[in-house]
Scaffold this motif. Structure first.
Motif, mmCIF file in Angstrom:
data_model
loop_
_atom_site.group_PDB
_atom_site.id
_atom_site.type_symbol
_atom_site.label_atom_id
_atom_site.label_comp_id
_atom_site.label_asym_id
_atom_site.label_seq_id
_atom_site.Cartn_x
_atom_site.Cartn_y
_atom_site.Cartn_z
ATOM 1 N N SER A 163 -52.222 27.280 12.348
ATOM 2 C CA SER A 163 -50.920 27.866 12.003
ATOM 3 C C SER A 163 -50.013 26.876 11.284
ATOM 4 O O SER A 163 -48.883 27.238 10.931
ATOM 5 C CB SER A 163 -50.235 28.379 13.272
ATOM 6 N N ARG A 164 -50.454 25.668 11.081
ATOM 7 C CA ARG A 164 -49.647 24.644 10.414
ATOM 8 C C ARG A 164 -50.333 24.236 9.112
ATOM 9 O O ARG A 164 -51.556 24.287 8.994
ATOM 10 C CB ARG A 164 -49.482 23.408 11.319
ATOM 11 N N TYR A 165 -49.498 23.855 8.134
ATOM 12 C CA TYR A 165 -50.048 23.387 6.871
ATOM 13 C C TYR A 165 -50.636 21.994 7.052
ATOM 14 O O TYR A 165 -50.082 21.160 7.787
ATOM 15 C CB TYR A 165 -48.967 23.354 5.798
ATOM 16 N N ARG A 166 -51.741 21.762 6.397
ATOM 17 C CA ARG A 166 -52.407 20.479 6.464
ATOM 18 C C ARG A 166 -52.177 19.725 5.163
ATOM 19 O O ARG A 166 -52.515 20.207 4.085
ATOM 20 C CB ARG A 166 -53.898 20.665 6.720
ATOM 21 N N ALA A 167 -51.565 18.573 5.267
ATOM 22 C CA ALA A 167 -51.260 17.764 4.087
ATOM 23 C C ALA A 167 -52.531 17.142 3.548
ATOM 24 O O ALA A 167 -53.519 16.986 4.282
ATOM 25 C CB ALA A 167 -50.239 16.683 4.447
ATOM 26 N N PRO A 168 -52.561 16.795 2.272
ATOM 27 C CA PRO A 168 -53.766 16.151 1.728
ATOM 28 C C PRO A 168 -54.001 14.794 2.370
ATOM 29 O O PRO A 168 -53.065 14.042 2.651
ATOM 30 C CB PRO A 168 -53.457 16.040 0.226
ATOM 31 N N ALA A 169 -55.241 14.500 2.627
ATOM 32 C CA ALA A 169 -55.617 13.251 3.282
ATOM 33 C C ALA A 169 -56.522 12.459 2.352
ATOM 34 O O ALA A 169 -57.350 13.031 1.632
ATOM 35 C CB ALA A 169 -56.327 13.534 4.606
ATOM 36 N N TYR A 170 -56.332 11.161 2.358
ATOM 37 C CA TYR A 170 -57.123 10.272 1.522
ATOM 38 C C TYR A 170 -57.682 9.171 2.406
ATOM 39 O O TYR A 170 -57.061 8.785 3.413
ATOM 40 C CB TYR A 170 -56.277 9.661 0.397
#
Length: 252
Positions: A44-51
């Motif tokens: 239910s939460r947005y997932r930020a881009p991960a590097y």
């Protein structure tokens, strides 16, 4: 909890909300999915881009690449080979073997017979096989063709057929009426099966008291003359002659 009990300057009271000391479990916050990272992320939460940084690859001890020192010819340019066209003379190829094609005299048309000329059909009788004794193929007499008369002809249209039935025994002039079932031969259905059943009462059998099989004496079994009458009734206490007399008055 009483309001008169004080602990120093602090008065105990009921908690205004749930506190961790009231529960033995860590609480509901640990059951929520995480919002950090990629695996098991809260849907239910947005997932930020991960590097992430790649791992260091193992260095090869011996290099396989040719390196910058290519041995390129001096007359090779970016548009091709530089210089005048050059030609060379190849060697003489080997002679091809001659074909062994037959001549006109090698053919014999007279031996072609029915292969080249039209002929009548020929038939021959083969010999009996060794498995003939075990052959279970039916003969011509084993097949039964359908009859050509009647309505059961396969693939043929038949004319209308008529037949005369036999004389019926029911209702004829020579019917034996003595064999007709009587009124008692019919089975009637109990009305309580398809209607409301009325109350039923029954009378029990007579209950017999349990019998006494002991032998009872009759009038002749008694002997009144042998009966000894008892002594009469008296008031007071009967003392034995061998008992000391009762002393009531005792002299001083």
């Amino acid at each position: 909890m009483s309001a008169d009990v004080w602990v120093g300057t602090w008065r105990p009271h009921r908690p205004r909300g749930p506190i961790a000391s009231l529960y033995s479990s860590p609480g509901p916050k640990y059951a929520l999915p995480t919002n950090v990272g990629y695996p098991l992320h809260d849907p239910s939460r947005y997932r930020a881009p991960a590097y992430s940084f790649g791992i260091r690859r193992p260095q090869e001890l011996v290099g396989c690449s040719p390196g910058p020192g290519y041995l390129i010819p001096t007359n090779m340019t970016m548009r091709g080979k530089d210089g005048i066209p050059a030609f060379s003379i190849y060697g003489r190829p080997r002679d091809v073997m001659s074909f062994m094609t037959p001549g006109p005299g090698r053919y014999s048309p007279e031996k072609a017979k029915n292969v080249a000329y039209p002929s009548a059909p020929n038939y021959s009788l083969a010999s009996r096989t060794k498995n003939f004794d075990y052959d279970q193929s039916p003969g011509p007499a084993a097949y039964g063709l359908p009859p050509m008369l009647g309505p059961k002809v396969i693939g043929k249209s038949t004319a209308p057929n008529y037949s005369i039935f036999g004389r019926s025994m029911v209702g004829s002039f020579y019917e034996d009426l003595s064999r007709t079932p009587g009124p008692c031969n019919y089975r009637l259905v109990d009305p309580s099966v398809y209607k409301n059943r009325p109350p039923h009462f029954s009378m029990l059998a007579r209950n017999m008291p349990p019998g006494d099989n002991t032998l009872k004496p009759g009038p002749g079994a008694y002997s009144p003359e042998k009966h000894t009458p008892q002594r009469g009734l008296t008031f007071g206490i009967r003392h034995s002659d061998y008992v000391a007399p009762l002393i009531v008055d005792v002299a001083d």
